[in-house]
Design a protein around this motif. Sequence first.
Motif, mmCIF file in Angstrom:
data_model
loop_
_atom_site.group_PDB
_atom_site.id
_atom_site.type_symbol
_atom_site.label_atom_id
_atom_site.label_comp_id
_atom_site.label_asym_id
_atom_site.label_seq_id
_atom_site.Cartn_x
_atom_site.Cartn_y
_atom_site.Cartn_z
ATOM 1 N N ASP A 216 82.217 6.016 -24.482
ATOM 2 C CA ASP A 216 81.139 5.265 -25.128
ATOM 3 C C ASP A 216 80.520 6.128 -26.219
ATOM 4 O O ASP A 216 80.558 7.360 -26.161
ATOM 5 C CB ASP A 216 80.061 4.888 -24.113
ATOM 6 N N SER A 217 79.940 5.476 -27.221
ATOM 7 C CA SER A 217 79.361 6.224 -28.335
ATOM 8 C C SER A 217 77.993 5.667 -28.676
ATOM 9 O O SER A 217 77.785 4.453 -28.672
ATOM 10 C CB SER A 217 80.275 6.146 -29.560
ATOM 11 N N ILE A 218 77.057 6.564 -28.971
ATOM 12 C CA ILE A 218 75.717 6.191 -29.396
ATOM 13 C C ILE A 218 75.446 6.876 -30.727
ATOM 14 O O ILE A 218 75.650 8.081 -30.864
ATOM 15 C CB ILE A 218 74.660 6.605 -28.357
ATOM 16 N N SER A 219 75.009 6.098 -31.708
ATOM 17 C CA SER A 219 74.735 6.673 -33.020
ATOM 18 C C SER A 219 73.347 6.272 -33.489
ATOM 19 O O SER A 219 72.858 5.192 -33.166
ATOM 20 C CB SER A 219 75.780 6.211 -34.044
ATOM 21 N N ILE A 220 72.714 7.166 -34.253
ATOM 22 C CA ILE A 220 71.420 6.908 -34.868
ATOM 23 C C ILE A 220 71.532 7.285 -36.338
ATOM 24 O O ILE A 220 71.993 8.387 -36.673
ATOM 25 C CB ILE A 220 70.293 7.706 -34.192
ATOM 26 N N SER A 221 71.140 6.360 -37.223
ATOM 27 C CA SER A 221 71.147 6.620 -38.660
ATOM 28 C C SER A 221 69.719 6.690 -39.154
ATOM 29 O O SER A 221 68.893 5.837 -38.831
ATOM 30 C CB SER A 221 71.910 5.518 -39.405
ATOM 31 N N ILE A 222 69.437 7.719 -39.948
ATOM 32 C CA ILE A 222 68.124 7.899 -40.563
ATOM 33 C C ILE A 222 68.369 8.007 -42.060
ATOM 34 O O ILE A 222 68.909 9.005 -42.541
ATOM 35 C CB ILE A 222 67.396 9.139 -40.027
ATOM 36 N N GLY A 223 67.983 6.970 -42.794
ATOM 37 C CA GLY A 223 68.316 6.947 -44.215
ATOM 38 C C GLY A 223 69.824 6.885 -44.376
ATOM 39 O O GLY A 223 70.490 6.029 -43.783
ATOM 40 N N ASP A 224 70.380 7.803 -45.146
ATOM 41 C CA ASP A 224 71.822 7.848 -45.382
ATOM 42 C C ASP A 224 72.550 8.780 -44.424
ATOM 43 O O ASP A 224 73.778 8.949 -44.532
ATOM 44 C CB ASP A 224 72.105 8.296 -46.826
#
Length: 403
Positions: A216-224
């Motif tokens: 499983d994968s968890i990602s967080i994007s902040i801006g670019d």
Amino acid sequence: MSSILTNNGAMVALQTLKTINMDMEGLQNKISTGKKVSNASDNSAVWAIAKTMESDVGGFKAVSESLALGSSKVAVAQNAAESITDLLIEVKGKIAAAQDATTDDRAKLQTDIGALRDQVIAVVEAAQFNGTNLIDGGAGASILSSLNRDSAGNVSSESITVANQDLATGGYTLKAAFTGSAGASTAADTFATTLAANSGTAVNVVIVDPTYAAGDSISISIGDETVSHTVTAEDVASTSTHDLIATSLKSKIDELGIEGLVVDYNAANAGTLAITTNGGTGTTQDLTLTGQFTNAGSGGLGALAGINVSSNASGALTTIEGLIDTARDASANLGSAAGRINKQAAFISNLSDSLTSGVGSLVDADMEKASARLKALQTQQQLGAQALSIANSAPQALLTLFR
């Protein structure tokens, strides 16, 4: 009555010669351009109709290019789906062989099945054309297929929609992986919100789901910038999986070095990241904060990951049969879409040719007729010049009356 002041015969001959020369000029223009209507002054109504039809032909050229591009996209996906079907049939053969095999043989067959599963994953990931993948369970494709003009002259576009076929072994799932606060969305597999510049107000990202699986994968994007954590077997074995994920994500966000961004983690508030812009100093712009959860066992072929002939050979046989049906149906759907696109492309090609022919019949010159007309006008021009010469010399005959 004869007059030396007014030569009516010369005037008639001159007007006739002018008319012949004008006809000759028009005919030469037709021969040089190949058109009987080359501009609006030749025939305004026909010229306007022809220009409208020519614009439609130009539009259909763009449609043909779109259909060609769409056909390539679907062809790539169709070939991949068929390859995946063949791979699953091969997996079925391994599973069938495992039904009465020994424990050691089943272990070897399971290794082969794992290799085939990896190949299925590789095919799905590679089945993209110009950034579009039609078998990964994501967005489909809309392909411009026609430009339609109604009786009032209004033009509208028409498209062929190709649905994405989900042959992924992993994908998004409706699990409560994230809970956002301070305006964040609480969608089951994603969230999105805005970190206001210098607000000092935290957005809490709470990682709460205890049922993670390896992969499983968890990602967080902040801006670019984007950080992610892939769940490992060690994470799953831990009694505080969400804490391990949260601390991993915090560390990776800190490494981005985004000015004015603060990420706090409090072990007492399990799995919660408090993300904020530092009030009064630091970053001077708003930042978009998004998160997404990807489940390795979801997707149209997600059950492939659970096949294990060492522990459940009979159940694996039932599972693989369903997966083959899924891949077969996807291949058929893509084949149907490809057939429609190819038929539309052939129709547009024929339609464009018909319109081009129609424009030609309106504005193109009849070169055989022009050639025959040219011969006649050349003769008339010579005779007109001769008649004008005769008419101009007629007054001289009056001199004999005064001798």
